[in-house]
Design an enzyme around this catalytic site. Structure first.
Site, PDB file in Angstrom:
ATOM      1  N   SER A 161     -12.579 -30.054  14.963  1.00 14.42           N
ATOM      2  CA  SER A 161     -12.075 -29.540  16.041  1.00 14.42           C
ATOM      3  C   SER A 161     -11.233 -30.507  16.867  1.00 14.42           C
ATOM      4  CB  SER A 161     -12.581 -28.405  16.670  1.00 14.42           C
ATOM      5  OG  SER A 161     -13.347 -27.689  15.452  1.00 14.42           O
ATOM      6  N   ALA A 185     -11.450 -34.671  10.236  1.00 16.76           N
ATOM      7  CA  ALA A 185     -12.361 -33.605  10.068  1.00 16.76           C
ATOM      8  C   ALA A 185     -12.040 -32.113  10.309  1.00 16.76           C
ATOM      9  CB  ALA A 185     -13.607 -33.921  11.267  1.00 16.76           C
ATOM     10  N   HIS A 186     -12.745 -30.964   9.998  1.00 17.03           N
ATOM     11  CA  HIS A 186     -12.689 -30.185   9.849  1.00 17.03           C
ATOM     12  C   HIS A 186     -11.822 -29.218  11.131  1.00 17.03           C
ATOM     13  CE1 HIS A 186     -16.120 -28.537  11.822  1.00 17.03           C
ATOM     14  NE2 HIS A 186     -16.972 -29.416  11.216  1.00 17.03           N
ATOM     15  N   ASN A 187     -10.467 -28.642  10.601  1.00 16.98           N
ATOM     16  CA  ASN A 187      -9.921 -27.493  11.689  1.00 16.98           C
ATOM     17  C   ASN A 187      -9.155 -28.065  12.985  1.00 16.98           C
ATOM     18  OD1 ASN A 187     -12.546 -25.441  11.054  1.00 16.98           O
ATOM     19  ND2 ASN A 187     -11.058 -24.584  11.722  1.00 16.98           N
TER      20      ASN A 187
END
Length: 330
Positions: free
Chosen positions: A263, A243-245
Site C-alpha cells: 500500500s 508489494a500488494h496494493n
C-alpha cells in the site's frame, strides 16, 4: 555490419560537427575500450582526460565542455550527449531473435483465448482461458499467461515471465526474463490459538499502464482487494519488489534491488534509488527522489529528496554525515 560516416551520424543527431574523420564508424564504445572504428561520448569533465589516449575516431560531447577533436578525429557537440548516444545505440541495435513460425507447435493456447493480428507465441508458452492479446504481442518461449488476463498491443514478454490471472496489461510494455506479475501479496496474521499464521487471501489484481518496462526477476504482487497499479511510462529495474496494493503514478523510476512494502503510493515522476526500501502505507509525492540505500518510514513531500536510514531531507542528512566525520577526526 552497418557502418556510417561522421556526416551521416551528424545528420541524424543535428549537432555541431567539429573536425572530421575519414574513418567509417561501425559502432559505439566506451572511451577507454574504443578502437578507431568506434564513436564514444563525453558527458562530463571527469571523462575529458580519457579522450587524448582513446582510439575512438569520434565522440559525442556535451556543448558545455571544451574538447578538441585532434587529427583525423571529430566531435559532435550536443545539448545532451547521453540522449544522443541513445540514438546511436538504436542505430546499431542488433535485431531481436526471430520466430520461425508465428505460433510454435508446442505452445498451449486455450480455445477461448483471443489474439490480435501479428501475435507471436514461442515454444512451450501457455495462454489460458479467456486471455486477450492485442495486435503484435510477442511472447518469447516459456511464458505463462493465466486466465482472464488482457495484454495490449505490441507488448513484448520475455522468457520465463509469469503473468497471473486477471492481470490487465497495457500496450507497448516490455517485461524482461523471469518477471512475476500478479503473484499473491504477502499477507499473514497470527492465528487465534497463537500456534501458526493465517494466510490472508489476495483477491485483487494487477493493472499496468502503457509503455511500462519491468526488468528481469522483478515482482509486482496482486492486491488484497482492488488493484496494484503501475502507471503509464514507469521504468522498473531488475530485482525490484512491488508489494500488494501499491500505486505508482506516471513515469516513476525504481532502480535495482529497491522495494515497496504494501500500500505504498508514489506520485508522478518519483525516482527510487538502488537498494532503497519504503515502509508500508507511505506516500511519496510527485517528483520526489529517494536516495540509494535509503529506508523511508514517513511520507515524503512532492519534489523532496531524502537520504539515509531512516531517510531524512537530503540537506539535513548531509549535515549529519559531515558532523559525524568531524567527531571521528576528534
Amino acid at each position: 555490419m552497418a557502418s556510417y560516416s561522421i556526416q551521416e551520424i551528424n545528420d541524424l543527431l543535428k549537432g555541431e560537427l567539429v573536425g572530421n574523420t575519414t574513418q567509417q564508424i561501425e559502432g559505439p564504445e566506451q572511451l577507454q575500450n574504443a578502437k578507431n572504428n568506434h564513436i564514444t561520448f563525453i558527458g562530463s569533465t571527469k571523462y575529458i582526460k580519457y579522450w587524448e589516449t582513446s582510439q575512438a575516431c569520434a565522440a559525442l560531447v556535451n556543448d558545455t565542455l571544451s574538447v578538441e577533436p585532434g587529427e583525423n578525429r571529430a566531435i559532435i557537440k550536443l545539448k545532451n550527449a547521453d540522449l544522443a548516444m541513445a540514438k546511436i545505440l538504436e542505430l546499431f541495435n542488433p535485431p531481436a531473435p526471430e520466430f520461425e513460425t508465428e505460433i510454435h507447435a508446442t505452445a498451449v493456447i486455450h480455445e477461448t483465448a483471443k489474439m490480435g493480428d501479428g501475435c507471436k507465441i514461442g515454444a512451450n508458452c501457455y495462454v489460458g482461458k479467456n486471455v486477450v492479446l492485442g495486435n503484435g504481442v510477442v511472447l518469447y518461449p516459456n511464458v505463462s499467461i493465466f486466465d482472464h488476463t488482457t495484454i495490449g498491443d505490441n507488448t513484448v514478454v520475455w522468457s520465463g515471465t509469469v503473468i497471473r490471472e486477471r492481470s490487465d496489461i497495457g500496450s507497448h510494455c516490455i517485461f524482461h526474463t523471469n518477471v512475476s506479475i500478479g503473484a499473491d501479496g504477502f499477507g499473514y496474521r497470527p492465528s487465534d490459538d497463537g500456534r501458526g499464521m493465517v494466510k490472508i487471501p489476495q483477491i485483487g489484481n494487477v493493472v499496468i499502464g502503457h509503455y511500462v518496462e519491468i526488468g528481469a526477476n522483478s515482482c509486482v504482487d496482486r492486491a488484497k482487494f482492488s488493484s496494484t497499479i503501475i502507471g503509464d511510462g514507469c521504468k522498473i529495474d531488475n530485482l525490484v519488489q512491488i508489494a500488494h496494493n501499491c500505486i505508482l503514478g506516471r513515469s516513476c523510476i525504481m532502480a535495482g534491488q529497491s522495494g515497496l512494502a504494501g500500500s505504498v503510493t508514489l506520485g508522478d515522476g518519483v525516482i527510487v534509488g538502488g537498494g532503497a526500501v519504503i515502509k508500508d502505507h507511505t506516500t511519496i509525492g510527485s517528483g520526489a527522489t529517494i536516495g540509494g540505500g535509503s529506508g523511508v518510514i514517513n511520507d515524503v513531500g512532492p519534489g523532496q529528496t531524502v537520504l539515509g536510514y531512516p531517510a531524512q531531507d537530503s540537506r539535513d542528512m548531509l549535515k549529519q554525515w559531515v558532523a559525524m566525520r568531524k567527531l571521528v577526526k576528534k
